[in-house]
Design an enzyme around this catalytic site. Sequence first.
Site, PDB file in Angstrom:
ATOM      1  CD  GLU A   1      -1.211   7.847   9.580  1.00 51.86           C
ATOM      2  OE1 GLU A   1      -2.181   7.082   9.409  1.00 51.86           O
ATOM      3  OE2 GLU A   1      -0.704   8.537   8.674  1.00 51.86           O
TER       4      GLU A   1
ATOM      5  CG  HIS B   1      -1.464   4.658   5.414  1.00 54.00           C
ATOM      6  ND1 HIS B   1      -1.351   4.539   4.053  1.00 54.00           N
ATOM      7  CD2 HIS B   1      -1.683   3.396   5.883  1.00 54.00           C
ATOM      8  CE1 HIS B   1      -1.492   3.268   3.699  1.00 54.00           C
ATOM      9  NE2 HIS B   1      -1.698   2.559   4.791  1.00 54.00           N
TER      10      HIS B   1
ATOM     11  CG  PHE C   1      -0.004  -5.793   4.469  1.00 56.94           C
ATOM     12  CD1 PHE C   1      -0.320  -5.085   5.612  1.00 56.94           C
ATOM     13  CD2 PHE C   1      -1.004  -6.569   3.895  1.00 56.94           C
ATOM     14  CE1 PHE C   1      -1.591  -5.116   6.169  1.00 56.94           C
ATOM     15  CE2 PHE C   1      -2.277  -6.626   4.435  1.00 56.94           C
ATOM     16  CZ  PHE C   1      -2.575  -5.904   5.571  1.00 56.94           C
TER      17      PHE C   1
ATOM     18  CG  HIS D   1      -6.441   0.975   1.762  1.00 48.99           C
ATOM     19  ND1 HIS D   1      -5.497   1.463   0.885  1.00 48.99           N
ATOM     20  CD2 HIS D   1      -5.739   0.416   2.782  1.00 48.99           C
ATOM     21  CE1 HIS D   1      -4.287   1.208   1.350  1.00 48.99           C
ATOM     22  NE2 HIS D   1      -4.401   0.582   2.496  1.00 48.99           N
TER      23      HIS D   1
ATOM     24  CB  CYS E   1      -0.955  -0.014   1.182  1.00 49.97           C
ATOM     25  SG  CYS E   1      -2.042  -1.449   1.155  1.00 49.97           S
TER      26      CYS E   1
ATOM     27  CE  LYS F   1      -5.306   4.333   2.550  1.00 51.16           C
ATOM     28  NZ  LYS F   1      -4.367   5.478   2.664  1.00 51.16           N
TER      29      LYS F   1
END
Length: 404
Positions: A311, A300, A393, A334, A160, A329
């Site tokens: 975050e 993010h 990831f 996403h 991502c 998002k």
Amino acid sequence: MTVAVTGLGLVTPAGEGVGAAWDAVCRGVGTASRDPALAGLPVDFSCRVPLSREELDRRVGRASWRMARNAVLAVLAAREAVHDAGLDPATWDAGRVAVVIGCGIGGDAVREEQGRRLERGDAHLVSALTVPQILPNMAAGEVSVDLGARGPALAPATACASGATAVAVARDLLAAGRCDIAVAGGTEGAVSPLAAAGFWRMGALSGRTDAPAAASRPFAEDRDGFVLAEGAGVLVLERTRDAEARGASVRARLVGCGSASDAYHPTAPDPDGRGAEDALRAALADAGLVPGDVDHVNAHGTSTPLNDAGEAALISRVLPHRPSVTAPKGVLGHGLGAAGAVEAALTVLTLQHRTVPPVGNLRAPAVAFGIDCVTKEPRRQDVRVAVSHSFGFGGHNVVLTFAS
């Protein structure tokens, strides 16, 4: 060396074009809806680009027959970005134009369809285009073919963070003198039953099947996961002196890039946020800035419990002066490998319009996190320096620093 952003192109669940995406995030209303392709699954909604394959094919033209959906989306976004930059592929020095398009998964829907054909017992039913459509680098390849760009063509795959990694790699190519123009971004077309089932099994997706549009809610106390999305975002980057020399309109400047790895876990973020903090500090140091210079953070913000808590702690720790925070998002879902590039483009628009979009579906300030999330309405703000976070990831952390 500073790099100018001279062109933007977006194809998102809000529709085709930069204007559609910007209007949607400023409204702050989620774009998720029930997805017939996911019918019967525990999570049966997604954020799709609202254009049928036939409509996308008409826009791309004859070559679309050989492309997976992620490549089609990338070609459309790249065309818009190049046009926006005022460039003409018929006249540019093609050998000095690089294409860097990141992708997280690639042609996942193609893999599923062709797998079903093979299960019928006859290999002749499998398309000869299966492998080239699955390959995650093929979007970059198709964009280079479409534009006639013959410089380096690369396809970073950092899950991502892929779109943000692509922008950072493109900046490095310009700095190294490997190209004069870089068409950089990310794409993903992986809203498929297999991907949805896999993300659901790991507990990453929101389960709000009764209210899809309100499911993605970054930094809300009752967040329960993200909404699977698709799309593409592309930026045209040039050395600032080159852009100014040809009289290009500079939307913003990319002044710093930072990346670091968690080296912790395949899917869970480091609870101490060390890799993300290293990436943020590196992106600021690269720009010659200090944390107090940051006016705004494009988070993010996946809407998962672990990401948002970690975050928010990172932002509070490194940027205690409380810059404004948004998280697209909540509106666009996403987009996996596309997300970093789409959000980089939105960060550029925030600088340009001096307006911070609200976090979709976040109705009250995230008091528990101690960060300044913009809620409900766009906020007018003279943003001069903004950072865009992307985490993937595998422990990939990428931060881009933009300045007006």
